[in-house]
Design a protein around this motif. Sequence first.
Motif, short mmCIF file in Angstrom:
data_model
loop_
_atom_site.label_atom_id
_atom_site.label_comp_id
_atom_site.label_asym_id
_atom_site.label_seq_id
_atom_site.Cartn_x
_atom_site.Cartn_y
_atom_site.Cartn_z
N HIS A 11 100.65 31.67 62.11
CA HIS A 11 101.23 32.26 60.91
C HIS A 11 100.88 33.76 60.81
N GLY A 12 99.75 34.14 61.39
CA GLY A 12 99.34 35.53 61.35
C GLY A 12 100.06 36.40 62.36
N ALA A 13 100.84 35.78 63.26
CA ALA A 13 101.56 36.53 64.30
C ALA A 13 103.05 36.63 64.02
N PRO A 70 93.09 30.91 57.91
CA PRO A 70 92.95 32.22 57.28
C PRO A 70 94.25 32.94 56.93
N PHE A 71 95.39 32.53 57.55
CA PHE A 71 96.63 33.27 57.36
C PHE A 71 97.71 32.42 56.69
N THR A 113 104.40 45.15 64.13
CA THR A 113 104.76 43.90 64.82
C THR A 113 103.80 42.79 64.42
N GLY A 114 104.26 41.55 64.63
CA GLY A 114 103.43 40.40 64.32
C GLY A 114 102.15 40.36 65.13
N MET A 115 102.23 40.73 66.40
CA MET A 115 101.03 40.67 67.24
C MET A 115 100.02 41.74 66.85
N GLN A 116 100.48 42.89 66.40
CA GLN A 116 99.55 43.89 65.90
C GLN A 116 98.83 43.38 64.65
N ALA A 117 99.59 42.71 63.76
CA ALA A 117 98.98 42.14 62.55
C ALA A 117 97.99 41.05 62.91
#
Length: 616
Positions: free
Chosen positions: A398-400, A327-328, A413-417
């Motif tokens: 990839h989404g993080a 998905p990312f 941040t990547g983890m929020q995304a």
Amino acid sequence: MKYIITFFLLLQFPAHAQVNIPFGKNNKIVYDLAAGTYTVVLNGQSTFENVYAIAQNIDSRTTVKRGYVIKKSGTATVYTVNSGPLLQLFYTFPGKDYCIISIQVAGMACNYLSPLNTAQINASGRMLNVPFDNDMWFRYDAPSIEHADFTGSEVTAIYNEHSGIVIGSLEQDVWKTGIQIHHNALKVFCGYTDSLRTHDQKAHGTVRPVDGYCHSAPIFIGYNKDWRNAMETYAAANKTPRYVAAWKAATPICWNSWGVIQTKLDFAKAKDVVNFFHDSCTGYPTADNTLYIDLDSYWDNMTPEQLKTFAAYCREKGFKPGIYWAPFVDWGKYDRQVEGSTYRYKDTWTTQDGKYADTDGGRAMDPTHPATRQRIIHFMQRFKDMGYEMVKIDFLSHGAIEGDHFYDTGVTTGMQAFRKGMELIDSMAGKNMLLYAAISPNIATAPYVHMRRIACDAFNSIAHTEYTLNSTAYGWWQSKMYPYLDADHVVFKDASFNANKARLASALVTGSLVTGDDYAAEGPWKKVALQLLQDKELLAITKNGKSFRPVDGNNVFMKDDKYIAIFNYGPQEQVYRVPVLKGGNFKELFSKKTVPVSDTLTAKVQGGSAVIYFKQ
């Protein structure tokens, strides 16, 4: 889970004052208010000394008048030490041999918060190095502490035969947390990025204050004489809410096309695999389980009508159809219209210091961008409309990835995304779709999926078995966080029968079972499947879907004091001696031979093979 003090009472104390923070049976933290440091005492031993905290460039050791307050928060007792704008929080719980620490800094945004720094570790044994995810064939490692020099992700253990200390983050939806050991100096810090391990080519994103404070992740510090118990306690303590629908069915059992068929997947082959399990290999799985027939990458070799017909054919034969998606990730990496959206792919690409974030052959997409989200809705709805009841979601890391910016300006941040993207996937999956994660963050993915691959790709060889069980031996505790773990597709093709047994055993030891041979084609793997995949005694191991615990590295594993699995990765026969709690008759499940055991199981294991004993 955010630990926020709703009021603060400042108290002044003499320079020599200490705060004693007891927890569990023989553990405590002793905070020196004059120095701004503390000692962590575990099992009566001063394990970490002169511990201090850093928030950006604010150091807890700075000369300042300090105070502290004690309050209750639910079952926890919370000790809060004030050092100017920096707050250090210590949570203890009745009867628990662990505490939770965190820091908060007032009035500023941060991309670096370090609740624990010490140059003095008084412990011996090994130290666990945990990878951020299972991409690129990363391995776990546990060097001796005197030789440990690494930065691991989220959690570590310092352990020997008689003692286990675990330190790890309890939230992964804002920060990436690093555990760094260098020359016996230990640092736990929120704001970890690495070009290889986390796939980031830039620094961690900046976290904005909440209620006036920028918060670190809460950090678990626990002790148990058996480090495995301490790791399982840590895993169970992770309180991030589960967003994926609760799994109420039996352990998922699967077949996946990437094992052998791979790019040659087509409608006829997929139907023939279904026919093999329906007509010939009828004992796989057991009556309690549901078999998922999962079409991996290259399912788009089929027409939309064929995909819909195949899903219906699976259900007609009593199976559940599965499909694959990332998905990312944009594999094309050229500008075009995004499916289900009026946006262009270029609009979604994540950048790091102005460059597109390309890793592992794919380009990262911003999980918060409307096009990425519309694409998720488009494909997930399409899968459901075609009748698919499982999605294997891949390349989730990839989404993080950290970005120069995200479309959602509230995300930094990547983890929020990552959280934003995964929550949307869960909402689209609904209550009846099995979500299976392949490449993904090891810990942070737990709230969002039902099942996760423990390591990277593995196929048929004894080397693949050894690689997979490296992750199980050091990461089995994740079965306390995920409903199910698996050892990737089990392939019998082109391997000896001994290697076939070991490969199957690696899946049973890890928790669930995914097979991967081309059962549309004739070959000796069919005969092996008919023998091994219909063995009720072997399949019964998957009933509760939980991993075995390591007993001796990644050679010997045990489950519920009833099952003992032993792996020999070398070419020569080896003799293993495994102590047992209670003697009795033990049946080896491949050979069906039974041996009496008093207090030690002695087993000869052929080279490149495995055995599994069951206490009758």
